[in-house]
Design an enzyme around this catalytic site. Structure first.
Site, PDB file in Angstrom:
ATOM      1  N   LYS A  22       0.781  -1.211  -0.002  1.00  0.00           N
ATOM      2  CA  LYS A  22      -0.018   0.011  -0.041  1.00  0.00           C
ATOM      3  C   LYS A  22       0.822   1.075   0.060  1.00  0.00           C
ATOM      4  O   LYS A  22       0.721   1.970  -0.781  1.00  0.00           O
ATOM      5  CB  LYS A  22      -0.942   0.125   1.258  1.00  0.00           C
ATOM      6  N   ASN A  23       1.819   1.408   1.014  1.00  0.00           N
ATOM      7  CA  ASN A  23       2.530   2.579   1.128  1.00  0.00           C
ATOM      8  C   ASN A  23       3.531   2.931  -0.098  1.00  0.00           C
ATOM      9  O   ASN A  23       4.023   4.002  -0.074  1.00  0.00           O
ATOM     10  CB  ASN A  23       3.427   2.561   2.492  1.00  0.00           C
ATOM     11  N   CYS A 116      -5.970  13.156  12.049  1.00  0.00           N
ATOM     12  CA  CYS A 116      -6.567  11.815  11.927  1.00  0.00           C
ATOM     13  C   CYS A 116      -6.625  11.065  13.035  1.00  0.00           C
ATOM     14  O   CYS A 116      -5.977  11.834  14.019  1.00  0.00           O
ATOM     15  CB  CYS A 116      -6.227  11.180  10.581  1.00  0.00           C
ATOM     16  N   ARG A 121      -0.703  15.293  12.431  1.00  0.00           N
ATOM     17  CA  ARG A 121      -0.348  14.802  11.270  1.00  0.00           C
ATOM     18  C   ARG A 121      -0.263  16.148  10.311  1.00  0.00           C
ATOM     19  O   ARG A 121      -0.933  16.353   9.235  1.00  0.00           O
ATOM     20  CB  ARG A 121      -0.994  13.669  10.442  1.00  0.00           C
ATOM     21  N   ASP A 308       3.715   1.435  12.023  1.00  0.00           N
ATOM     22  CA  ASP A 308       2.557   0.706  11.553  1.00  0.00           C
ATOM     23  C   ASP A 308       2.630  -0.853  12.049  1.00  0.00           C
ATOM     24  O   ASP A 308       1.662  -1.516  11.708  1.00  0.00           O
ATOM     25  CB  ASP A 308       2.849   0.783  10.074  1.00  0.00           C
ATOM     26  N   ARG A 402      -8.950  -0.612   3.919  1.00  0.00           N
ATOM     27  CA  ARG A 402      -8.275   0.398   3.283  1.00  0.00           C
ATOM     28  C   ARG A 402      -6.756  -0.154   2.945  1.00  0.00           C
ATOM     29  O   ARG A 402      -5.949   0.361   2.205  1.00  0.00           O
ATOM     30  CB  ARG A 402      -7.862   1.687   4.247  1.00  0.00           C
TER      31      ARG A 402
HETATM   32  C1  UD1 Z   1       3.725   7.462   6.262  1.00  0.00           C
HETATM   33  C2  UD1 Z   1       2.937   6.064   6.050  1.00  0.00           C
HETATM   34  C3  UD1 Z   1       2.223   5.651   7.468  1.00  0.00           C
HETATM   35  C4  UD1 Z   1       3.460   5.611   8.392  1.00  0.00           C
HETATM   36  C5  UD1 Z   1       4.445   6.893   8.759  1.00  0.00           C
HETATM   37  C6  UD1 Z   1       5.564   6.730   9.532  1.00  0.00           C
HETATM   38  C7  UD1 Z   1       2.129   6.383   3.839  1.00  0.00           C
HETATM   39  C8  UD1 Z   1       0.881   6.379   2.902  1.00  0.00           C
HETATM   40  N1  UD1 Z   1       1.802   6.626   5.200  1.00  0.00           N
HETATM   41  O1  UD1 Z   1       2.984   8.471   6.834  1.00  0.00           O
HETATM   42  O2  UD1 Z   1       1.985   4.527   7.268  1.00  0.00           O
HETATM   43  O3  UD1 Z   1       3.082   5.261   9.795  1.00  0.00           O
HETATM   44  O4  UD1 Z   1       4.936   7.172   7.299  1.00  0.00           O
HETATM   45  O5  UD1 Z   1       6.461   5.626   9.036  1.00  0.00           O
HETATM   46  O6  UD1 Z   1       3.245   5.924   3.567  1.00  0.00           O
HETATM   47  N2  UD1 Z   1       5.066  15.674  10.568  1.00  0.00           N
HETATM   48  C9  UD1 Z   1       4.943  16.855  10.893  1.00  0.00           C
HETATM   49  N3  UD1 Z   1       5.058  17.604  10.046  1.00  0.00           N
HETATM   50  C10 UD1 Z   1       5.056  17.138   8.674  1.00  0.00           C
HETATM   51  C11 UD1 Z   1       4.925  15.960   8.491  1.00  0.00           C
HETATM   52  C12 UD1 Z   1       5.095  15.168   9.363  1.00  0.00           C
HETATM   53  O7  UD1 Z   1       5.151  17.106  12.031  1.00  0.00           O
HETATM   54  O8  UD1 Z   1       5.003  18.246   7.784  1.00  0.00           O
HETATM   55  C13 UD1 Z   1       5.201  14.639  11.894  1.00  0.00           C
HETATM   56  C14 UD1 Z   1       3.858  13.512  11.853  1.00  0.00           C
HETATM   57  O9  UD1 Z   1       2.837  14.287  12.619  1.00  0.00           O
HETATM   58  C15 UD1 Z   1       4.247  12.365  12.423  1.00  0.00           C
HETATM   59  C16 UD1 Z   1       5.576  12.274  11.917  1.00  0.00           C
HETATM   60  O10 UD1 Z   1       5.951  13.526  11.637  1.00  0.00           O
HETATM   61  O11 UD1 Z   1       4.519  12.499  14.086  1.00  0.00           O
HETATM   62  C17 UD1 Z   1       6.020  11.311  10.895  1.00  0.00           C
HETATM   63  O12 UD1 Z   1       5.162  11.681   9.664  1.00  0.00           O
HETATM   64  P1  UD1 Z   1       5.472  10.899   8.417  1.00  0.00           P
HETATM   65  O13 UD1 Z   1       6.742  10.257   8.113  1.00  0.00           O
HETATM   66  O14 UD1 Z   1       5.233  12.259   7.414  1.00  0.00           O
HETATM   67  O15 UD1 Z   1       4.427  10.036   8.001  1.00  0.00           O
HETATM   68  P2  UD1 Z   1       3.331  10.022   6.867  1.00  0.00           P
HETATM   69  O16 UD1 Z   1       4.023  10.138   5.707  1.00  0.00           O
HETATM   70  O17 UD1 Z   1       2.034  10.950   6.978  1.00  0.00           O
END
Ligand code: UD1
Length: 428
Positions: A22-23, A116, A121, A308, A402
């Site tokens: 998925k990811n 979410c 996030r 995850d 999902r």
């Molecule tokens: C992706 C994965 C998700 C996984 C996560 C961490 C997909 C579709 N989703 O989510 O399954 O759990 O990586 O491995 O691949 N953050 C900020 N500001 C930002 C972006 C992130 O503060 O602009 C924080 C988030 O709130 C969180 C952390 O950084 O606490 C990690 O987030 P991130 O690595 O961006 O996860 P996703 O890309 O949303």
């Protein structure tokens, strides 16, 4: 929303093929926008999140079709630069279209994703980085719910991420592929799904160096070309089913597994007492005893233990012979299963100040009516149901759809007593 009924207590035995990731699929689907031609994505999982991304592609003017598990995308006629609020609210990963649409059309309008169930996030890392690439950003509505980004010329630059965010790294790559000059990302996320989207893009003609490392260099190219790409198997789905063997007991051979990307998960499963045998892309997991406790299990960015997989391991540790502690370090609200597991007889204490979950293992969980709050948490409740004595109903199982093609089919094939309770399961 559908529900799942499980009658627990049956050991898991047999062989199971792991579905596509998925990811990996989600960012690659967004990336197809950059290629004004045809992308054939093989081994694409047929799950709700993918169907949702495909709907967005169609809204943007792409043509899509399926041949079994191959998704074919023709992006040549795409001409829409706006992703509506409905789509982004429904699925946070829609934010990956930010970089892809901007990269192709030098303009994008997209809803600002809200929080979410697993945490706030935000997308500040995404936007701060993109702004440095000669992109202007403005909020279209007073409440800040729609963002408009535009540029007459996207220019590569040096970007230092304060945290190796997966989504931010992917959005920067997508913005940079067709930009002028070179973009360097320092402290980039190293998750295999970053390498996956880079490999797809390289196959289509992009120039990206540093794959698998925290330093990525993207040299802009004029255009991309038609490409065929095979998506890797899903490391989290594989880990989920392996964790089920640890909790429920049994002997299962997993085929088509992404062994290289499972290192931290296999390590923990060994720690809880599973016997693991690896042969090429096959992993045999055996466990016939109560799981062993883990003193401290922290979630970390890759190659650390994945957030995850945290909920699934929590289920395993509720049955361990002793005390374990989980420290969730990526998402602040990822303990929503605690109440449901407690209903099933688990003993878990949450320490709010340290975000730790202290678990005292019990010999047996018992069936209960519980509710999925998110995708992985839902799968973890299914594992708890398979391990428990009696009947468990997991409501809101649509969350699970999902990310898992058919969790009931898979556990049924391994001897589990499990079924969906309602019809019209997949609304593709
Ligand atoms: C992706 C994965 C998700 C996984 C996560 C961490 C997909 C579709 N989703 O989510 O399954 O759990 O990586 O491995 O691949 N953050 C900020 N500001 C930002 C972006 C992130 O503060 O602009 C924080 C988030 O709130 C969180 C952390 O950084 O606490 C990690 O987030 P991130 O690595 O961006 O996860 P996703 O890309 O949303």
């Amino acid at each position: 929303m559908s529900s799942i009924e499980i009658i627990g207590g049956k050991q898991l035995k047999g062989e199971l093929k792991i579905q596509g990731s998925k990811n990996a699929a989600l960012p690659v689907i967004a990336a197809t926008i950059l290629n004004k031609g045809i992308s054939k994505l093989k081994n694409c999982p047929r799950i709700l999140d993918v169907f949702h991304m495909v709907k967005i592609l169609e809204e943007l003017g792409c043509k899509t079709s399926w041949e079994e598990n191959t998704l074919i995308v023709d992006s040549s006629k795409a001409d829409v630069t706006c992703v509506s609020e409905d789509f982004v609210r429904k699925m946070r990963s829609s934010i990956l279209f930010l970089g892809a649409i901007l990269g192709r059309f030098h303009e994008v309008t997209i809803a600002y994703p809200g929080g979410c169930s697993i945490g706030k996030r935000p997308i500040d890392y995404h936007l701060n980085a993109i702004k440095k690439m000669n992109v202007t950003e403005e909020f279209l509505q007073e409440d800040g719910s729609m963002i408009h980004c535009y540029s007459d010329r996207i220019i590569g630059t040096d970007i230092f991420l304060e945290f190796p965010s997966v989504g931010a790294t992917q959005n920067i790559i997508l913005t940079a592929v067709l930009a002028t000059g070179v973009t360097r990302i320092y402290n980039a996320a190293r998750e295999p799904e970053i390498t996956e989207v880079c490999s797809y893009l390289i196959g289509a003609g992009a120039r990206i160096r540093g794959l698998g490392t925290a330093y990525l260099e993207i040299e802009g190219v004029k255009q991309l070309q038609d490409v065929e790409f095979y998506l890797s198997p899903d490391r989290i789905v594989a880990g989920t089913y392996m964790a089920a063997v640890a909790a429920v007991k049994g002997d299962v051979l997993f085929t088509h597994t992404p062994v290289r990307h499972l290192d931290s998960t296999l390590h923990i499963l060994q720690k809880v007492g599973c016997r693991i045998d690896v042969n090429s892309d096959q992993v045999r997991v055996r466990n016939f005893q109560r799981p062993l406790p883990v003193a401290v299990l922290n979630t970390k960015p890759y190659p650390g233990f994945p957030t995850d997989m945290q909920s699934q391991l929590m289920t395993v540790l509720t049955l361990a012979e002793g005390k374990s502690t989980i420290l969730e370090e990526i998402f602040e609200s990822r303990y929503q299963n605690v109440e449901d597991l407690t209903k099933m007889g688990a003993r878990i204490q949450l320490q709010k100040d340290t975000n730790a979950a202290e678990i005292t293992g019990v010999a047996q969980l018992h069936g209960a009516v519980v509710r999925a709050h998110d995708l992985r948490g839902g799968a973890a409740l299914v594992i708890a149901g398979l391990a428990a004595e009696g009947t468990t109903i997991v409501h809101d199982a649509t969350y699970i759809e999902r990310g898992y093609e058919d969790i009931c089919r898979d556990f049924l094939a391994l001897g589990g007593d499990i079924r969906y309770c309602s019809e019209n399961r997949l609304d593709s």
